[in-house]
Design a protein around this motif. Structure first.
Motif, PDB file in Angstrom:
ATOM      1  N   GLY A   1      24.493  31.961  45.096  1.00  0.00           N
ATOM      2  CA  GLY A   1      24.082  32.588  43.934  1.00  0.00           C
ATOM      3  C   GLY A   1      24.515  31.826  42.557  1.00  0.00           C
ATOM      4  O   GLY A   1      24.080  32.045  41.558  1.00  0.00           O
TER       5      GLY A   1
ATOM      6  N   VAL B   1      19.446  37.919  40.895  1.00  0.00           N
ATOM      7  CA  VAL B   1      20.863  37.953  41.010  1.00  0.00           C
ATOM      8  C   VAL B   1      21.392  38.070  39.716  1.00  0.00           C
ATOM      9  O   VAL B   1      20.714  37.731  38.782  1.00  0.00           O
ATOM     10  N   SER B   2      22.848  38.580  39.586  1.00  0.00           N
ATOM     11  CA  SER B   2      23.673  38.510  38.579  1.00  0.00           C
ATOM     12  C   SER B   2      24.959  38.144  38.794  1.00  0.00           C
ATOM     13  O   SER B   2      25.040  37.775  40.241  1.00  0.00           O
TER      14      SER B   2
ATOM     15  N   ASN C   1      14.691  42.393  46.975  1.00  0.00           N
ATOM     16  CA  ASN C   1      16.050  42.710  47.159  1.00  0.00           C
ATOM     17  C   ASN C   1      15.903  44.059  47.899  1.00  0.00           C
ATOM     18  O   ASN C   1      16.520  44.504  49.072  1.00  0.00           O
TER      19      ASN C   1
ATOM     20  N   LEU D   1      18.040  34.008  43.334  1.00  0.00           N
ATOM     21  CA  LEU D   1      18.409  33.097  44.673  1.00  0.00           C
ATOM     22  C   LEU D   1      17.212  32.858  45.465  1.00  0.00           C
ATOM     23  O   LEU D   1      16.355  33.750  45.636  1.00  0.00           O
TER      24      LEU D   1
ATOM     25  N   HIS E   1      26.101  40.740  41.081  1.00  0.00           N
ATOM     26  CA  HIS E   1      25.577  40.793  42.245  1.00  0.00           C
ATOM     27  C   HIS E   1      26.243  39.638  43.344  1.00  0.00           C
ATOM     28  O   HIS E   1      26.405  40.170  44.471  1.00  0.00           O
ATOM     29  N   ASN E   2      26.206  38.719  42.799  1.00  0.00           N
ATOM     30  CA  ASN E   2      26.789  37.563  43.632  1.00  0.00           C
ATOM     31  C   ASN E   2      28.464  38.001  44.108  1.00  0.00           C
ATOM     32  O   ASN E   2      28.779  37.612  45.114  1.00  0.00           O
TER      33      ASN E   2
ATOM     34  N   HIS F   1      28.355  40.364  46.999  1.00  0.00           N
ATOM     35  CA  HIS F   1      27.960  39.471  48.233  1.00  0.00           C
ATOM     36  C   HIS F   1      29.506  38.952  48.523  1.00  0.00           C
ATOM     37  O   HIS F   1      29.659  39.017  49.792  1.00  0.00           O
TER      38      HIS F   1
ATOM     39  N   THR G   1      19.851  28.788  43.068  1.00  0.00           N
ATOM     40  CA  THR G   1      19.333  29.745  42.190  1.00  0.00           C
ATOM     41  C   THR G   1      18.530  29.238  41.192  1.00  0.00           C
ATOM     42  O   THR G   1      19.284  28.367  40.178  1.00  0.00           O
TER      43      THR G   1
END
Length: 161
Positions: free
Chosen positions: A35, A64-65, A125, A58, A68-69, A72, A41
């Motif tokens: 990401g 994603v942000s 998502n 992604l 968000h990454n 993960h 990305t």
């Protein structure tokens, strides 16, 4: 000649649930790192820390942000760490799966253009979260012990008939 103690053997042999947790943890680490890689990305220059205004995608599919990454990556670290024992691996898969099912429901009910979409989430998502939740919960029921740790059929735990 060196001999391996039972404790050392137990540490090197993983149960099926440990392998599953380790695999999911490794994938979460890869996805979290990916990401942050331009090209993998798309719209990387539009990535926001959080919120639905991030247009980074992604694989061109999953919104994603930075937040968000990071989530993960944290999930990955936790998965790899908890894969050390069968019970911990089971809890990672079970409760991680429950969280992902919660995220799936959350993604279905929120307005994707509102501040409630802080992760951010898109339809891709949402459906990935359903798949992750179901598979993680299902895999949490894999055996927690290795073949070597299981008592032989017709024998007690000490190997006696």
């Amino acid at each position: 000649m060196m001999t391996t103690t039972r404790a050392e053997k137990r540490q090197t042999v993983r149960s099926p649930v440990q392998w599953a947790a380790l695999a999911y943890g490794a994938v979460f680490l890869l996805v979290g790192a990916a990401g942050f890689i331009p090209g993998i990305t798309t719209g990387y220059d539009t990535m926001a820390f959080a919120g639905h205004h991030s247009e980074a995608m992604l694989l061109g599919i999953f919104q994603v942000s930075v937040l968000h990454n990071i989530v993960h990556l944290l999930y990955g670290v936790v998965g790899v760490a908890l894969a050390r024992t069968g019970t911990a691996a089971r809890h990672f898969l079970l409760w991680g799966g429950v969280v992902y099912l919660g995220l799936w429901i959350y993604g279905l009910v929120i307005d994707k253009n509102s501040m409630a979409n802080f992760v951010p989430l898109n339809t891709a998502n949402d459906w990935l979260h359903l798949g992750l939740g179901v598979t993680m919960i299902a895999l949490s029921f894999l055996p927690r012990r290795t073949h070597e740790e299981l008592p032989h059929r017709g024998h007690d735990q000490r190997g006696r008939p």
